[in-house]
Design a protein around this motif. Structure first.
Motif, mmCIF file in Angstrom:
data_model
loop_
_atom_site.group_PDB
_atom_site.id
_atom_site.type_symbol
_atom_site.label_atom_id
_atom_site.label_comp_id
_atom_site.label_asym_id
_atom_site.label_seq_id
_atom_site.Cartn_x
_atom_site.Cartn_y
_atom_site.Cartn_z
ATOM 1 N N UNK A 74 0.827 -1.203 0.000
ATOM 2 C CA UNK A 74 0.000 0.000 0.000
ATOM 3 C C UNK A 74 0.867 1.262 0.000
ATOM 4 N N UNK A 75 0.457 2.290 -0.731
ATOM 5 C CA UNK A 75 1.213 3.541 -0.713
ATOM 6 C C UNK A 75 1.156 4.254 0.645
ATOM 7 N N UNK A 76 0.229 3.834 1.494
ATOM 8 C CA UNK A 76 0.108 4.451 2.827
ATOM 9 C C UNK A 76 0.804 3.629 3.915
ATOM 10 N N UNK A 77 1.610 2.655 3.521
ATOM 11 C CA UNK A 77 2.228 1.760 4.495
ATOM 12 C C UNK A 77 3.012 2.502 5.577
#
Length: 133
Positions: A74-77
């Protein structure tokens, strides 16, 4: 020319330094990778949070009971990891162990206590443990 007394002192301090480093490493090192049985035992300890770091689709197809999905791709990791509670340990797994190692590295760099399942959910299932969907 080195005197016998100086040589003895240097040798003794070298031995002490090596012993101190070894003792310190053993005292502070903590196992971060477990086989299925060890992972199951360690994750059963009170307050341990189980994280499945596979994709939401993989998670929906079957996961370890009680696991929470935190997609390592995920890009929000980074933000997701930053929001995790530092007061609890995390049991991390994926399909084969590669993504969970990536997540583990990120988590431990940020001061979280975490360990992962060697061989991923495949090892879990091979050991005869249940998954849910």
């Amino acid at each position: 020319m080195i005197t016998r007394r100086l040589f003895t002192a240097l040798a003794a301090s070298s031995v002490l330094a090596v012993a101190a480093c070894s003792a310190g490493a053993d005292a502070t090192s903590q196992q971060t990778e477990y086989d299925a049985a060890g992972f199951r035992e360690r994750m059963a300890k009170e307050s341990t949070v189980i994280l499945d770091v596979r994709t939401p689709e993989e998670f929906a197809a079957g996961h370890i009971p009680g696991a929470i999905n935190l997609d390592v791709q995920s890009p929000t990791l980074t933000d997701d990891v930053a929001s995790l509670n530092r007061a609890v340990p995390y049991a991390v797994y994926c399909r084969s162990g590669n993504r969970s190692q990536v997540a583990l590295d990120i988590m431990t760099e940020r001061g979280l206590e975490a360990f992962h399942l060697a061989g991923g959910i495949g090892a879990w299932q091979s050991a005869g443990y249940d998954i849910v969907s």
